[in-house]
Design a protein around this motif. Structure first.
Motif, PDB file in Angstrom:
ATOM      1  N   TYR A  23       0.790  -1.225   0.000  1.00 41.84           N
ATOM      2  CA  TYR A  23       0.000   0.000   0.000  1.00 41.84           C
ATOM      3  C   TYR A  23       0.825   1.280   0.000  1.00 41.84           C
ATOM      4  O   TYR A  23       0.264   2.364   0.039  1.00 41.84           O
ATOM      5  CB  TYR A  23      -0.944   0.024   1.204  1.00 41.84           C
ATOM      6  N   GLY A  24       2.119   1.192  -0.011  1.00 44.20           N
ATOM      7  CA  GLY A  24       2.894   2.423  -0.006  1.00 44.20           C
ATOM      8  C   GLY A  24       4.350   2.179   0.288  1.00 44.20           C
ATOM      9  O   GLY A  24       4.865   1.083   0.104  1.00 44.20           O
ATOM     10  N   GLU A  25       4.991   3.235   0.768  1.00 43.73           N
ATOM     11  CA  GLU A  25       6.412   3.130   1.046  1.00 43.73           C
ATOM     12  C   GLU A  25       6.718   3.638   2.455  1.00 43.73           C
ATOM     13  O   GLU A  25       5.911   4.321   3.061  1.00 43.73           O
ATOM     14  CB  GLU A  25       7.224   3.896   0.003  1.00 43.73           C
ATOM     15  N   ASP A  44      -0.945   6.140  -0.007  1.00 46.32           N
ATOM     16  CA  ASP A  44      -1.672   7.015  -0.930  1.00 46.32           C
ATOM     17  C   ASP A  44      -3.041   6.391  -1.175  1.00 46.32           C
ATOM     18  O   ASP A  44      -3.167   5.399  -1.889  1.00 46.32           O
ATOM     19  CB  ASP A  44      -0.898   7.160  -2.231  1.00 46.32           C
ATOM     20  N   LEU A  45      -4.071   6.977  -0.574  1.00 47.50           N
ATOM     21  CA  LEU A  45      -5.426   6.419  -0.671  1.00 47.50           C
ATOM     22  C   LEU A  45      -6.013   6.590  -2.062  1.00 47.50           C
ATOM     23  O   LEU A  45      -6.950   5.874  -2.427  1.00 47.50           O
ATOM     24  CB  LEU A  45      -6.332   7.052   0.385  1.00 47.50           C
ATOM     25  N   LYS A  46      -5.474   7.506  -2.848  1.00 45.99           N
ATOM     26  CA  LYS A  46      -5.933   7.695  -4.227  1.00 45.99           C
ATOM     27  C   LYS A  46      -5.496   6.496  -5.084  1.00 45.99           C
ATOM     28  O   LYS A  46      -6.256   5.997  -5.890  1.00 45.99           O
ATOM     29  CB  LYS A  46      -5.342   8.985  -4.809  1.00 45.99           C
ATOM     30  N   GLU A  78      -3.197  12.570   8.728  1.00 43.75           N
ATOM     31  CA  GLU A  78      -3.907  12.433   7.457  1.00 43.75           C
ATOM     32  C   GLU A  78      -3.943  13.774   6.755  1.00 43.75           C
ATOM     33  O   GLU A  78      -4.197  14.793   7.376  1.00 43.75           O
ATOM     34  CB  GLU A  78      -5.328  11.934   7.706  1.00 43.75           C
ATOM     35  N   GLU A  79      -3.671  13.742   5.458  1.00 45.31           N
ATOM     36  CA  GLU A  79      -3.745  14.933   4.612  1.00 45.31           C
ATOM     37  C   GLU A  79      -4.399  14.528   3.302  1.00 45.31           C
ATOM     38  O   GLU A  79      -3.861  13.693   2.591  1.00 45.31           O
ATOM     39  CB  GLU A  79      -2.351  15.475   4.311  1.00 45.31           C
ATOM     40  N   SER A  80      -5.509  15.112   2.984  1.00 45.00           N
ATOM     41  CA  SER A  80      -6.280  14.808   1.762  1.00 45.00           C
ATOM     42  C   SER A  80      -6.287  13.312   1.477  1.00 45.00           C
ATOM     43  O   SER A  80      -6.955  12.567   2.155  1.00 45.00           O
ATOM     44  CB  SER A  80      -5.785  15.640   0.575  1.00 45.00           C
TER      45      SER A  80
END
Length: 170
Positions: A23-25, A44-46, A78-80
Protein backbone atom coordinates in the motif's frame (compact mmCIF):
# COMPACT_ATOMS: atom_id res chain seq x y z
CA UNK A 1 21.45 8.84 1.81
CA UNK A 2 20.28 11.89 -0.05
CA UNK A 3 22.60 14.87 -0.31
CA UNK A 4 19.73 17.32 0.14
CA UNK A 5 17.20 16.02 2.62
CA UNK A 6 13.63 17.11 1.89
CA UNK A 7 11.89 18.85 4.76
CA UNK A 8 8.63 17.05 5.57
CA UNK A 9 7.43 19.30 8.38
CA UNK A 10 9.30 21.82 10.46
CA UNK A 11 12.65 20.37 11.57
CA UNK A 12 11.87 16.86 10.19
CA UNK A 13 13.75 15.82 7.05
CA UNK A 14 13.05 12.88 4.75
CA UNK A 15 16.42 11.19 4.38
CA UNK A 16 15.77 8.06 2.32
CA UNK A 17 13.28 5.38 1.35
CA UNK A 18 13.56 2.35 3.63
CA UNK A 19 11.21 0.04 1.76
CA UNK A 20 8.01 -0.44 -0.16
CA UNK A 21 4.93 -2.50 0.55
CA UNK A 22 1.58 -3.33 -0.98
CA UNK A 23 0.00 0.00 0.00
CA UNK A 24 2.89 2.42 -0.01
CA UNK A 25 6.41 3.13 1.05
CA UNK A 26 8.36 3.69 4.25
CA UNK A 27 10.74 6.62 4.59
CA UNK A 28 13.31 7.58 7.19
CA UNK A 29 12.66 10.92 8.92
CA UNK A 30 15.34 12.59 11.01
CA UNK A 31 14.83 15.60 13.26
CA UNK A 32 17.34 18.31 12.30
CA UNK A 33 17.84 19.49 15.90
CA UNK A 34 17.66 16.31 18.02
CA UNK A 35 18.73 13.77 15.33
CA UNK A 36 15.87 11.51 16.45
CA UNK A 37 14.97 9.06 13.67
CA UNK A 38 11.51 7.65 12.93
CA UNK A 39 10.07 5.57 10.14
CA UNK A 40 7.16 7.09 8.24
CA UNK A 41 4.81 4.79 6.34
CA UNK A 42 3.04 6.68 3.54
CA UNK A 43 -0.22 5.31 2.13
CA UNK A 44 -1.67 7.02 -0.93
CA UNK A 45 -5.43 6.42 -0.67
CA UNK A 46 -5.93 7.69 -4.23
CA UNK A 47 -3.74 4.89 -5.59
CA UNK A 48 -5.02 2.25 -3.16
CA UNK A 49 -8.72 2.87 -2.56
CA UNK A 50 -9.10 -0.34 -0.52
CA UNK A 51 -6.31 0.73 1.86
CA UNK A 52 -8.35 3.13 4.04
CA UNK A 53 -10.04 0.40 6.12
CA UNK A 54 -6.83 -1.61 6.33
CA UNK A 55 -4.88 1.42 7.60
CA UNK A 56 -7.54 2.20 10.23
CA UNK A 57 -7.55 -1.41 11.47
CA UNK A 58 -3.74 -1.51 11.50
CA UNK A 59 -3.53 1.69 13.54
CA UNK A 60 -6.24 0.61 16.04
CA UNK A 61 -4.52 -2.72 16.68
CA UNK A 62 -1.02 -1.29 16.76
CA UNK A 63 -2.03 1.35 19.36
CA UNK A 64 -2.80 -1.51 21.80
CA UNK A 65 0.73 -2.91 21.59
CA UNK A 66 3.61 -2.01 23.89
CA UNK A 67 6.35 -4.64 23.87
CA UNK A 68 10.15 -4.47 23.44
CA UNK A 69 9.97 -6.80 20.41
CA UNK A 70 7.22 -4.95 18.56
CA UNK A 71 7.76 -1.76 16.56
CA UNK A 72 6.19 1.15 18.45
CA UNK A 73 3.52 3.27 16.83
CA UNK A 74 4.03 6.97 17.55
CA UNK A 75 1.06 8.39 15.69
CA UNK A 76 -0.78 9.06 12.46
CA UNK A 77 -1.42 12.11 10.31
CA UNK A 78 -3.91 12.43 7.46
CA UNK A 79 -3.74 14.93 4.61
CA UNK A 80 -6.28 14.81 1.76
CA UNK A 81 -5.55 11.45 0.10
CA UNK A 82 -2.46 10.46 2.09
CA UNK A 83 -2.03 8.83 5.46
CA UNK A 84 1.28 9.04 7.30
CA UNK A 85 1.97 6.51 10.06
CA UNK A 86 4.93 7.28 12.32
CA UNK A 87 6.78 4.28 13.71
CA UNK A 88 9.88 3.38 15.67
CA UNK A 89 12.91 3.25 13.35
CA UNK A 90 14.79 -0.05 13.37
CA UNK A 91 18.31 0.91 12.28
CA UNK A 92 19.43 -2.74 11.93
CA UNK A 93 17.11 -3.34 8.96
CA UNK A 94 15.28 -6.53 8.04
CA UNK A 95 16.13 -9.94 9.47
CA UNK A 96 15.84 -11.11 5.85
CA UNK A 97 19.15 -9.38 5.08
CA UNK A 98 20.93 -11.28 7.89
CA UNK A 99 20.13 -14.66 6.33
CA UNK A 100 22.89 -15.77 3.95
CA UNK A 101 21.52 -17.50 0.82
CA UNK A 102 22.10 -21.27 0.93
CA UNK A 103 23.84 -20.85 4.32
CA UNK A 104 21.42 -19.29 6.80
CA UNK A 105 22.96 -18.00 10.02
CA UNK A 106 24.66 -19.35 13.11
CA UNK A 107 22.57 -21.42 15.53
CA UNK A 108 23.34 -19.00 18.36
CA UNK A 109 22.12 -16.02 16.33
CA UNK A 110 19.01 -17.88 15.11
CA UNK A 111 18.19 -18.95 18.69
CA UNK A 112 18.45 -15.39 19.95
CA UNK A 113 16.15 -14.08 17.22
CA UNK A 114 13.69 -16.95 17.71
CA UNK A 115 13.43 -16.42 21.48
CA UNK A 116 12.66 -12.73 20.94
CA UNK A 117 10.20 -13.50 18.15
CA UNK A 118 8.33 -16.03 20.29
CA UNK A 119 8.13 -13.52 23.16
CA UNK A 120 6.48 -11.04 20.80
CA UNK A 121 4.09 -13.61 19.31
CA UNK A 122 3.15 -14.82 22.80
CA UNK A 123 2.38 -11.20 23.78
CA UNK A 124 0.25 -10.70 20.65
CA UNK A 125 -1.71 -13.89 21.29
CA UNK A 126 -2.27 -12.96 24.95
CA UNK A 127 -3.77 -9.71 23.61
CA UNK A 128 -5.99 -11.74 21.25
CA UNK A 129 -4.20 -10.50 18.13
CA UNK A 130 -2.90 -12.60 15.24
CA UNK A 131 -0.25 -10.92 13.05
CA UNK A 132 -0.85 -13.22 10.06
CA UNK A 133 2.18 -12.02 8.05
CA UNK A 134 5.29 -12.92 10.04
CA UNK A 135 8.21 -13.37 7.67
CA UNK A 136 11.86 -12.25 7.67
CA UNK A 137 10.95 -9.03 5.80
CA UNK A 138 8.53 -8.05 8.61
CA UNK A 139 10.98 -8.82 11.39
CA UNK A 140 13.23 -5.82 11.88
CA UNK A 141 16.28 -5.32 14.08
CA UNK A 142 17.19 -2.23 16.05
CA UNK A 143 20.78 -0.91 16.27
CA UNK A 144 21.51 -3.46 19.03
CA UNK A 145 20.11 -6.46 17.13
CA UNK A 146 16.86 -6.56 19.11
CA UNK A 147 14.00 -8.14 17.12
CA UNK A 148 11.03 -5.88 16.30
CA UNK A 149 7.92 -7.27 14.59
CA UNK A 150 6.52 -4.79 12.09
CA UNK A 151 3.74 -4.40 9.51
CA UNK A 152 0.40 -5.02 11.16
CA UNK A 153 -1.56 -4.51 7.92
CA UNK A 154 -2.89 -8.08 7.94
CA UNK A 155 -3.27 -8.38 11.71
CA UNK A 156 -6.66 -9.09 13.23
CA UNK A 157 -8.33 -9.76 16.56
CA UNK A 158 -9.23 -13.39 17.19
CA UNK A 159 -10.21 -13.03 20.86
CA UNK A 160 -12.10 -10.15 22.43
CA UNK A 161 -13.66 -9.98 25.89
CA UNK A 162 -13.23 -13.73 26.36
CA UNK A 163 -14.90 -14.66 23.07
CA UNK A 164 -12.78 -16.31 20.42
CA UNK A 165 -13.47 -16.50 16.71
CA UNK A 166 -12.11 -18.77 14.03
CA UNK A 167 -9.88 -16.90 11.60
CA UNK A 168 -10.66 -17.33 7.97
CA UNK A 169 -9.76 -14.86 5.23
CA UNK A 170 -10.26 -11.56 7.11
Amino acid sequence: MMDNPKEFVEDWNIIQTLGEGAYGEVKLLVHSVTSQAVAMKIVDLKKHRDAADCVKREERLHRLLVHPNIIRLFGKREESDKVYIFLEYAAGGELFNKIEPDIGMSCKEAQSYMIQLMAAVDYLHLKGIAHRDIKPENILLDENGVVKISDFGMATVFRLRGKQRKLEKK
